[in-house]
Design a protein around this motif. Structure first.
Motif, mmCIF file in Angstrom:
data_model
loop_
_atom_site.group_PDB
_atom_site.id
_atom_site.type_symbol
_atom_site.label_atom_id
_atom_site.label_comp_id
_atom_site.label_asym_id
_atom_site.label_seq_id
_atom_site.Cartn_x
_atom_site.Cartn_y
_atom_site.Cartn_z
ATOM 1 N N GLU A 10 0.802 -1.198 0.000
ATOM 2 C CA GLU A 10 0.000 0.000 0.000
ATOM 3 C C GLU A 10 0.847 1.266 0.000
ATOM 4 O O GLU A 10 0.460 2.288 -0.546
ATOM 5 N N ALA A 11 2.023 1.212 0.603
ATOM 6 C CA ALA A 11 2.851 2.412 0.720
ATOM 7 C C ALA A 11 3.252 2.966 -0.638
ATOM 8 O O ALA A 11 3.496 4.151 -0.786
ATOM 9 N N ALA A 12 3.316 2.089 -1.654
ATOM 10 C CA ALA A 12 3.743 2.536 -2.977
ATOM 11 C C ALA A 12 2.572 2.964 -3.852
ATOM 12 O O ALA A 12 2.761 3.382 -4.977
ATOM 13 N N ASP A 13 1.372 2.868 -3.313
ATOM 14 C CA ASP A 13 0.179 3.178 -4.085
ATOM 15 C C ASP A 13 -0.250 4.608 -3.792
ATOM 16 O O ASP A 13 -0.500 4.975 -2.653
ATOM 17 N N GLU A 14 -0.354 5.427 -4.818
ATOM 18 C CA GLU A 14 -0.682 6.834 -4.638
ATOM 19 C C GLU A 14 -2.164 7.132 -4.859
ATOM 20 O O GLU A 14 -2.561 8.291 -4.891
ATOM 21 N N ARG A 15 -2.978 6.101 -4.984
ATOM 22 C CA ARG A 15 -4.396 6.331 -5.152
ATOM 23 C C ARG A 15 -5.012 6.862 -3.855
ATOM 24 O O ARG A 15 -4.455 6.687 -2.771
ATOM 25 N N PRO A 16 -6.194 7.485 -3.929
ATOM 26 C CA PRO A 16 -6.861 7.930 -2.708
ATOM 27 C C PRO A 16 -7.092 6.769 -1.741
ATOM 28 O O PRO A 16 -7.236 5.614 -2.155
ATOM 29 N N LEU A 17 -7.139 7.093 -0.459
ATOM 30 C CA LEU A 17 -7.321 6.084 0.574
ATOM 31 C C LEU A 17 -8.512 5.182 0.288
ATOM 32 O O LEU A 17 -8.435 3.960 0.437
#
Length: 317
Positions: A10-17
């Motif tokens: 998840e840390a590498a994912d820049e999508r909204p929460l």
């Protein structure tokens, strides 16, 4: 078809929460709630201190909705996303039953974070379970809505002794099209009040939000209260528009486009927290209270209805 939006890293994912942690199904974001009985923001203006919101965001798209900031915490915007990207809490009923076991029993509002009878309820049908759980625990409840789907649950609401507050702040259709584009028109909402009253539901009207310089003229207030009385409402409560963070930016952006000459006056009327001038608010609510008395309506928050639990707890000794 649904897809699991929770990534492995998840840390590498820049999508909204919300896109990282929710399940997308039928156009709605499903997110499991950790708690469903939540404190009502002080800026809301309603009488209840606790609220339950099966849905966050609202397809009614009311520009002055005070719940818009909730979407910011999910990585969405408080404007168009709030209107179109509806968050569903499918475990609402299960969590509610667990929390009611240790809840203080104070009055509860339903539908503060998003209308509980908006179109998403047709798909998820969470409200019958919510009403039943609150009735079993004998918790006084007020359902806030402007959605016609509430008629489906009228027998449940009447049997539970629940109060309903239908939002009708004005009866001018031109204003409604500008600030409540996805909601029923005023005439249809007045008919909704009549239908609920005929079904034995304690139905009042929440005149909210009264819009400064747009729906607060004496003749507008008179016409609205008069038609509310004719519809058979049990009472009226009024709230002047609040502009907390999130709502403020979205509403004022619309105002700048539709009524730019009013912007300066709004800046004078509202403080940094988004609350209107106490002097102005007192004048408007005072007018509505006087009109309510003139037309035979009770004004102000209704006393919470109290009843015995449907299934009383057995004594241990």
């Amino acid at each position: 078809m649904g897809w699991d939006a929770l990534p492995l890293v998840e840390a590498a994912d820049e999508r909204p929460l919300i896109e990282r942690r929710a399940l997308m199904r039928d156009g709605f974001y499903e997110m499991q709630a950790k708690t469903v009985i939540e404190r009502v923001p002080q800026t809301a203006g309603i009488a209840q201190r606790w609220a339950i919101s099966p849905y966050r965001g609202c397809a009614h798209a009311c520009r002055g909705c005070g719940a818009r900031a909730g979407h910011l915490r999910l990585g969405l915007d408080a404007g168009r996303d709030f209107d179109t990207r509806i968050v569903v809490r499918p475990n609402t009923v299960a969590r509610l039953r667990a929390e009611l076991a240790r809840f203080c029993g104070e009055p509860v509002a339903v539908g503060v974070g998003g209308d509980c009878y908006q179109p998403a309820e047709e798909t998820y049908r969470l409200m019958p379970g919510v009403i039943d759980a609150l009735a079993e625990a004998a918790v006084p409840v007020t359902v806030y809505t402007k959605g016609p789907l509430i008629l489906r649950d009228a027998p449940l609401l009447a049997a539970a002794g629940a109060q309903v507050a239908i939002s009708i702040a004005f009866v001018d259709e031109r204003i409604r099209r500008g600030v409540e584009p996805g909601a029923l028109n005023g005439r249809a909402r007045l008919e909704l009040v009549s239908a609920l009253a005929e079904a034995g539901v304690d139905c009042r009207v929440l005149m909210a939000p009264v819009l400064p310089l747009l729906s607060d003229a004496a003749d507008q207030l008179d016409a609205t209260v008069r038609r509310i009385a004719a519809a058979g409402a049990s009472g009226v409560e009024a709230i002047v528009l609040r502009l907390p963070p999130g709502t403020r930016q979205w509403y004022l952006a619309w105002l700048a486009e539709a009524h730019p000459h009013l912007l300066e006056r709004y800046e004078e009327l509202y403080d940094d927290a988004g609350l209107p001038s106490p002097t102005y608010e007192g004048r408007i609510t005072g007018q509505i209270a006087q009109l309510s008395r003139m037309y035979g309506l009770r004004y102000g928050p209704a006393a919470p209805s109290r009843h015995e639990p449907r299934y009383p707890q057995l004594a241990l000794v």
